[in-house]
Every structure is written in C-alpha cells, then in structure tokens.
Design a protein around this motif. Structure first.
Motif, PDB file in Angstrom:
ATOM      1  N   ASP A 149       0.817  -1.212   0.000  1.00 27.85           N
ATOM      2  CA  ASP A 149       0.000   0.000   0.000  1.00 27.85           C
ATOM      3  C   ASP A 149       0.853   1.266   0.000  1.00 27.85           C
ATOM      4  O   ASP A 149       0.465   2.286  -0.550  1.00 27.85           O
ATOM      5  N   ASP A 178      -2.733  -2.094  13.255  1.00 25.94           N
ATOM      6  CA  ASP A 178      -3.656  -2.251  12.125  1.00 25.94           C
ATOM      7  C   ASP A 178      -3.576  -3.707  11.671  1.00 25.94           C
ATOM      8  O   ASP A 178      -2.550  -4.143  11.107  1.00 25.94           O
ATOM      9  N   TYR A 180      -5.019  -5.224   9.300  1.00 26.76           N
ATOM     10  CA  TYR A 180      -4.896  -5.348   7.835  1.00 26.76           C
ATOM     11  C   TYR A 180      -3.423  -5.386   7.443  1.00 26.76           C
ATOM     12  O   TYR A 180      -2.956  -6.274   6.723  1.00 26.76           O
ATOM     13  N   HIS A 181      -2.655  -4.410   7.924  1.00 24.01           N
ATOM     14  CA  HIS A 181      -1.222  -4.381   7.607  1.00 24.01           C
ATOM     15  C   HIS A 181      -0.501  -5.572   8.208  1.00 24.01           C
ATOM     16  O   HIS A 181       0.389  -6.152   7.583  1.00 24.01           O
ATOM     17  N   ALA A 208      -9.615  -4.010   8.371  1.00 24.26           N
ATOM     18  CA  ALA A 208     -10.136  -3.951   7.004  1.00 24.26           C
ATOM     19  C   ALA A 208     -10.005  -5.352   6.425  1.00 24.26           C
ATOM     20  O   ALA A 208      -9.142  -6.135   6.863  1.00 24.26           O
ATOM     21  N   VAL A 210      -8.827  -8.217   3.972  1.00 23.86           N
ATOM     22  CA  VAL A 210      -7.558  -8.429   3.249  1.00 23.86           C
ATOM     23  C   VAL A 210      -7.836  -9.366   2.072  1.00 23.86           C
ATOM     24  O   VAL A 210      -8.520 -10.384   2.253  1.00 23.86           O
ATOM     25  N   ARG A 213      -9.061  -4.462   1.116  1.00 24.04           N
ATOM     26  CA  ARG A 213      -9.307  -3.356   2.062  1.00 24.04           C
ATOM     27  C   ARG A 213     -10.764  -2.888   2.001  1.00 24.04           C
ATOM     28  O   ARG A 213     -11.049  -1.696   2.183  1.00 24.04           O
ATOM     29  N   HIS A 214     -11.656  -3.897   1.835  1.00 25.47           N
ATOM     30  CA  HIS A 214     -13.084  -3.602   1.932  1.00 25.47           C
ATOM     31  C   HIS A 214     -13.610  -3.990   3.314  1.00 25.47           C
ATOM     32  O   HIS A 214     -12.825  -4.118   4.257  1.00 25.47           O
ATOM     33  N   GLU A 246     -11.191   1.033   9.128  1.00 26.30           N
ATOM     34  CA  GLU A 246     -10.423   1.790   8.140  1.00 26.30           C
ATOM     35  C   GLU A 246     -10.425   1.038   6.807  1.00 26.30           C
ATOM     36  O   GLU A 246      -9.409   0.486   6.372  1.00 26.30           O
ATOM     37  N   TYR A 247     -11.605   0.981   6.208  1.00 21.38           N
ATOM     38  CA  TYR A 247     -11.747   0.220   4.958  1.00 21.38           C
ATOM     39  C   TYR A 247     -12.537   1.024   3.926  1.00 21.38           C
ATOM     40  O   TYR A 247     -13.272   1.969   4.277  1.00 21.38           O
ATOM     41  N   ARG A 248     -12.364   0.635   2.649  1.00 22.99           N
ATOM     42  CA  ARG A 248     -13.118   1.263   1.562  1.00 22.99           C
ATOM     43  C   ARG A 248     -14.346   0.411   1.269  1.00 22.99           C
ATOM     44  O   ARG A 248     -14.202  -0.760   0.870  1.00 22.99           O
TER      45      ARG A 248
END
Ligand SMILES: O=C(O)C(=O)[C@H](O)CO
Ligand SMILES: [Mg+2]
Length: 275
Positions: A149, A178, A180-181, A208, A210, A213-214, A246-248
């Motif tokens: 990212d 985080d 996700y990371h 989020a 993986v 990132r939704h 923290e996701y889209r």
C-alpha cells in the motif's frame, strides 16, 4: 464487545466530509477517526462531534506534503522543524476535538540514506514528540504499514514498532495495531493480538478486509474469530481501546454504499446495542 470507530476518510465518501459525522452517528457509531482534520477549522469539527454525540478517537499529525507523496516526516533528516510544527498543530487540534491520541506517520525512507541515520532521526523525533504530547495529556501512536500500500514506508513490522516504543520508554507512546497491515506483512494475527494486547503498548486497533481493504467480512481474515480473541484478551488485561473501521466500502461511493456494507456488524455479532 469491541468499540468500533468509523474512519471518516475511508467511509461515507458518498457524503461531503462534514456530513459524514451525521451519517456515522445514524448508523450507530459513537466514535470516529480520520486521517487529517486540517482542511477545516477545529471548532467546525468539534461542533459536528457535539451535534452527533460522537467521540474523536484518533487522527493523524500533518504528514508533510501528502499530494506530493510524502507520508510522514518523523524519520526524515533535515525535516525536524516541519515535524515539530506539525506535532504542535496536531496537539492544538487534539485539544479542540478532545481527542486522546494522534498517529505520527514515519515517512518514506529516502534513497541513499543509511537506515541507521533514519532510525536515529525517527527515535529522536518520537522522544521529543512524546514529551510534548505527555505535557498535553495525549498519546502518540506509531503504526507499521505494509509496503504494497505504501512503498518505501519506514515502519512495517509489529515487533519493530514495539521495540521502538520500549527503547523510548515514554508511557504515552504506543502502537497503532492495524490488523490489515499485520496480515499482509506478517500474518499470525490472532497470536499477535494475544502477544501484544497485554503489554499495554497497543493504543488503537484498525481493521479492514484483506487483500482488497473492503469490509471486514470480505477477504481472507476471519474477523469474527479475531473479535472474539480481542474480547477475551482485553477482558483479561483490561484493554479498553477502540477499533477503527479503516476500509473502503466494496460498493464504492454510491448513495448508501457505506451503510449497506455494515451487515458485518450483525453477521459477526458485534453490533453495539442501540442508545
Ligand atoms: O494507512 C493506514 O492504515 C493508516 O492508518 C494511516 O494513518 C494512513 O495511511
Ligand atoms: Mg491503519
């Protein structure tokens, strides 16, 4: 039951930023976070928080010139004055928003500079900033970020972030964990929750799905299990932090996209009681 905060930078993009506070409150969120508040007068944001009964749980210190690709100043030799001015501005906003914690981004490692030199600048800046924040009653967070990212980002691993926090020994300097990371860089997320939450060095968690990132119910992580682990470990060690969403949204920014994607709160059994 985890406390979830809506990330207003990533969520509710179907609304203008200042309208996202109402949208998040309408969906039952009681906490919000976002990247940068600085495009708006602090009082404008504070009023939105008051109007909608929301707590500001996190935002980021100025990252340098974001549009030009900068992702934080803390590790950059020669940028100490800009870094310090950014910390001062962030602390002013934290006071106005009654926000207990600020994320300090490390920056992108410049080519041709010895990593040891960057590390020395990073740790000196963090020690200075932690003292400023301590005097202001705020926590500072450092967050490992994956280099898919954010290519070149200076801090990538949980163990390195915890090492730095232990070296600097400022009680208000903590890690932004985080998941996700963590999954992208290291994996073994549940065991890292069990390892790090009891240390008292985790100031905030973010989630989020993986790899896209939704929403957290989309992708390779079993967030329902992870929330159970967080609840179990938090109950035993007294961790009372927030979890930033923290996701889209997978539905993009069409009308109702964010709200339509919040079904995971029910399917994963973590929707907070109304009221
Ligand atoms: O990238 C992330 O996960 C963050 O939380 C930073 O604050 C913004 O890039
Ligand atoms: Mg994050």
């Amino acid at each position: 039951m985890p406390r979830f905060a809506a990330n207003l930078t990533m969520l509710y993009n179907e609304h203008a930023f200042l309208e996202r506070f109402a949208a998040a409150a309408a969906d039952g969120f009681r906490g919000v976070e976002f990247l940068f508040p600085y495009a708006f007068p602090a009082e404008e944001l504070a009023q939105r928080l008051r109007d909608h009964g929301l707590q500001q749980v996190l935002f980021n210190a100025p990252p340098g010139d974001w549009e030009a690709g900068e992702r934080g100043l803390a590790c950059l030799p020669g940028r100490e004055a800009d870094f310090r001015a950014g910390v001062a501005r962030a602390l002013d906003y934290a006071q106005a928003l009654d926000c207990p914690r600020i994320h300090l981004m490390a920056g992108l490692a410049p080519a041709g500079v010895e990593p040891a030199a960057l590390q020395a600048v990073y740790e000196a800046n963090l020690a200075w900033a932690a003292e400023q924040a301590r005097a202001a009653g705020r926590e500072l967070l450092i967050e490992p970020i994956n280099t898919r990212d954010m290519p070149g980002y200076f801090l990538n691993r949980q163990d390195e972030a915890h090492r730095i926090v232990q070296v600097i020994q400022a009680p208000n300097l903590k890690v932004q964990f985080d998941l996700y990371h963590c999954q992208i860089v290291e994996g073994d997320v549940a065991m890292k929750i069990r390892q790090y939450l009891p240390t008292g060095r985790v100031g905030h968690i973010q989630i989020a799905g993986v790899p896209m990132r939704h929403e957290p119910d989309l992708g390779e992580l079993n967030h329902g299990y992870l929330f159970e682990v967080i609840d179990e470990v938090a109950a035993s060690c007294g961790w009372t932090g927030w979890i930033g969403c923290e996701y889209r949204p997978a539905r993009g920014s069409v009308a109702g996209a964010t709200s339509a994607g919040l079904g995971w709160l029910d399917t994963l059994g973590v929707r907070p009681p109304a009221g």
